[in-house]
Write a protein that holds these residues in place. Structure first.
Motif, PDB file in Angstrom:
ATOM      1  N   ASN A  93       3.739 -39.654 -42.383  1.00  0.00           N
ATOM      2  CA  ASN A  93       3.576 -40.864 -41.577  1.00  0.00           C
ATOM      3  C   ASN A  93       3.355 -42.075 -42.478  1.00  0.00           C
ATOM      4  OD1 ASN A  93       3.199 -40.134 -38.446  1.00  0.00           O
ATOM      5  ND2 ASN A  93       2.305 -38.491 -39.679  1.00  0.00           N
ATOM      6  N   PRO A  94       4.427 -42.564 -43.131  1.00  0.00           N
ATOM      7  CA  PRO A  94       4.257 -43.696 -44.063  1.00  0.00           C
ATOM      8  C   PRO A  94       3.732 -44.961 -43.384  1.00  0.00           C
ATOM      9  CG  PRO A  94       6.585 -43.259 -43.646  1.00  0.00           C
ATOM     10  CD  PRO A  94       5.827 -42.098 -43.082  1.00  0.00           C
ATOM     11  N   LEU A  95       4.107 -45.201 -42.135  1.00  0.00           N
ATOM     12  CA  LEU A  95       3.620 -46.391 -41.437  1.00  0.00           C
ATOM     13  C   LEU A  95       2.120 -46.285 -41.180  1.00  0.00           C
ATOM     14  CD1 LEU A  95       4.171 -49.083 -40.080  1.00  0.00           C
ATOM     15  CD2 LEU A  95       4.732 -47.827 -37.972  1.00  0.00           C
ATOM     16  N   LEU A  96       1.670 -45.115 -40.779  1.00  0.00           N
ATOM     17  CA  LEU A  96       0.241 -44.894 -40.568  1.00  0.00           C
ATOM     18  C   LEU A  96      -0.523 -45.074 -41.874  1.00  0.00           C
ATOM     19  CD1 LEU A  96      -2.289 -43.919 -39.046  1.00  0.00           C
ATOM     20  CD2 LEU A  96      -1.527 -41.564 -39.459  1.00  0.00           C
ATOM     21  N   PHE A  97      -0.011 -44.504 -42.971  1.00  0.00           N
ATOM     22  CA  PHE A  97      -0.699 -44.631 -44.257  1.00  0.00           C
ATOM     23  C   PHE A  97      -0.766 -46.097 -44.686  1.00  0.00           C
ATOM     24  CE2 PHE A  97      -0.823 -44.343 -48.985  1.00  0.00           C
ATOM     25  CZ  PHE A  97      -2.065 -43.725 -49.079  1.00  0.00           C
ATOM     26  N   PHE A  98       0.311 -46.848 -44.431  1.00  0.00           N
ATOM     27  CA  PHE A  98       0.283 -48.271 -44.745  1.00  0.00           C
ATOM     28  C   PHE A  98      -0.810 -48.980 -43.956  1.00  0.00           C
ATOM     29  CE2 PHE A  98       1.414 -52.611 -43.610  1.00  0.00           C
ATOM     30  CZ  PHE A  98       1.603 -53.186 -44.859  1.00  0.00           C
ATOM     31  N   PRO A 127       3.988 -52.034 -53.542  1.00  0.00           N
ATOM     32  CA  PRO A 127       5.067 -51.047 -53.641  1.00  0.00           C
ATOM     33  C   PRO A 127       5.517 -50.525 -52.277  1.00  0.00           C
ATOM     34  CG  PRO A 127       3.362 -50.614 -55.273  1.00  0.00           C
ATOM     35  CD  PRO A 127       2.813 -51.648 -54.357  1.00  0.00           C
ATOM     36  N   ARG A 128       4.571 -50.410 -51.344  1.00  0.00           N
ATOM     37  CA  ARG A 128       4.938 -49.979 -49.987  1.00  0.00           C
ATOM     38  C   ARG A 128       5.823 -51.019 -49.319  1.00  0.00           C
ATOM     39  NH1 ARG A 128       3.663 -44.690 -48.109  1.00  0.00           N
ATOM     40  NH2 ARG A 128       2.242 -43.893 -49.691  1.00  0.00           N
ATOM     41  N   GLY A 129       5.498 -52.289 -49.555  1.00  0.00           N
ATOM     42  CA  GLY A 129       6.297 -53.356 -48.985  1.00  0.00           C
ATOM     43  C   GLY A 129       7.716 -53.364 -49.532  1.00  0.00           C
ATOM     44  N   ALA A 189      -2.192 -39.402 -34.456  1.00  0.00           N
ATOM     45  CA  ALA A 189      -1.457 -38.611 -35.442  1.00  0.00           C
ATOM     46  C   ALA A 189      -2.115 -37.249 -35.654  1.00  0.00           C
ATOM     47  CB  ALA A 189      -1.364 -39.370 -36.762  1.00  0.00           C
ATOM     48  N   ILE A 190      -3.445 -37.225 -35.673  1.00  0.00           N
ATOM     49  CA  ILE A 190      -4.158 -35.951 -35.837  1.00  0.00           C
ATOM     50  C   ILE A 190      -3.890 -35.060 -34.637  1.00  0.00           C
ATOM     51  CG2 ILE A 190      -6.431 -34.871 -36.019  1.00  0.00           C
ATOM     52  CD1 ILE A 190      -7.385 -37.378 -37.480  1.00  0.00           C
ATOM     53  N   LEU A 191      -3.940 -35.623 -33.435  1.00  0.00           N
ATOM     54  CA  LEU A 191      -3.666 -34.854 -32.222  1.00  0.00           C
ATOM     55  C   LEU A 191      -2.241 -34.291 -32.251  1.00  0.00           C
ATOM     56  CD1 LEU A 191      -5.392 -37.143 -29.579  1.00  0.00           C
ATOM     57  CD2 LEU A 191      -6.027 -34.788 -30.094  1.00  0.00           C
ATOM     58  N   ALA A 192      -1.288 -35.114 -32.680  1.00  0.00           N
ATOM     59  CA  ALA A 192       0.101 -34.656 -32.746  1.00  0.00           C
ATOM     60  C   ALA A 192       0.246 -33.507 -33.734  1.00  0.00           C
ATOM     61  CB  ALA A 192       1.015 -35.817 -33.140  1.00  0.00           C
ATOM     62  N   SER A 193      -0.486 -33.566 -34.842  1.00  0.00           N
ATOM     63  CA  SER A 193      -0.416 -32.493 -35.838  1.00  0.00           C
ATOM     64  C   SER A 193      -0.987 -31.191 -35.303  1.00  0.00           C
ATOM     65  CB  SER A 193      -1.171 -32.896 -37.116  1.00  0.00           C
ATOM     66  OG  SER A 193      -2.582 -32.852 -36.923  1.00  0.00           O
TER      67      SER A 193
END
Length: 261
Positions: A93-98, A127-129, A189-193
């Motif tokens: 989940n790169p967007l979540l981590f950002f 770097p994420r940007g 995200a945790i629930l989805a996992s």
């Protein structure tokens, strides 16, 4: 089309004629308590209703501990706990981590640690940007906080006449709602996992019922006058604010008030 009118007694009689399975209602309540993180309430309710929760209740405590870390501004602790729980949550989940890293940057700026904020933005977020250009506007918006006088941890006096205050769309990054938004995204995200739904079904059904009442009511095609339920307070109770960081319920869902349509 002439308006119909149902008295309270007639309306209650019609409602009572509808067969509702008690187990289904109990499962709706349990679903709400588990997803919103009310561990103690879910444990008590499972005993009272004779209903076994479909998830390990200890997982609720893990989610609430992580959410509490974000709400108190300790995003690094939250990230560490998520990685201990399941490293793939953030890896996939790169967007979540950002957004979590963005929240870390906000907390550094909030504390007045400007040099660390600049270093963190350069090494972690820039770097994420570059990798995801669509995230650059959010990064720029966050960095814009550095251009204003922030009383939180910056040493400036709140309300000073010489202070350059950020506009509302920038200042909102420092609000509680921003933390709640980030915490909610991580919780989902945790629930989805864990193969669980991120949204409790009970508030969805209440909104659907409210929509049905609008269709049936005076201003809808049904043109019927009947006792209508006010769900505003109930729906407000779905934002997670009624419990503490351990998921203990501090209050109860407000009583549904009967009003005339």
């Amino acid at each position: 089309m002439a308006k119909k009118q149902l008295t309270e007694a007639e309306w209650e009689r019609k409602l009572n004629e509808v067969a509702v399975n008690k187990d289904d209602l109990n499962r709706l309540v349990m679903d709400y308590l588990v997803i919103e993180g009310y561990k103690d309430a879910a444990q008590r309710f499972s005993v009272e209703a004779g209903l076994s929760p479909q998830v390990d209740l200890d997982s609720i405590q893990n989610r609430m501990t992580i959410r509490s870390a974000i709400q108190r501004g300790d995003v690094e602790d939250a990230i560490g706990r998520v990685n201990e729980l399941d490293p793939e949550i953030l890896d996939t989940n790169p967007l979540l981590f950002f957004h979590l890293q963005q929240q870390r940057l906000i907390e550094l700026i909030r504390s007045g640690n400007i040099l660390s904020a600049l270093q963190f933005a350069t090494e972690e977020l820039a770097p994420r940007g570059e990798e995801f250009p669509e995230l650059l506007p959010e990064l720029e918006k966050t960095m814009a906080l550095l251009a204003f006088d922030l009383p939180l941890g910056s040493g400036s006096a709140p309300g000073a006449s010489t202070a350059l205050e950020p506009p509302p769309h920038i200042a909102e990054l420092l609000s509680v709602s921003q933390k709640l938004k980030t915490a909610g995204e991580l919780n989902a995200a945790i629930l989805a996992s864990q193969s669980q739904s991120a949204d409790p079904k009970l508030p969805q059904m209440l909104r659907l019922m409210s929509y049905g009442e609008d269709l049936l009511g005076n201003t809808g095609p049904g043109k019927t006058h009947f006792p209508k339920l006010s769900l505003l307070q109930v729906l407000r109770g779905s934002n997670g604010d009624v419990g503490d960081e351990n998921g203990d319920v501090k209050g109860r869902i407000p009583e549904v008030l009967v009003q005339e349509e």
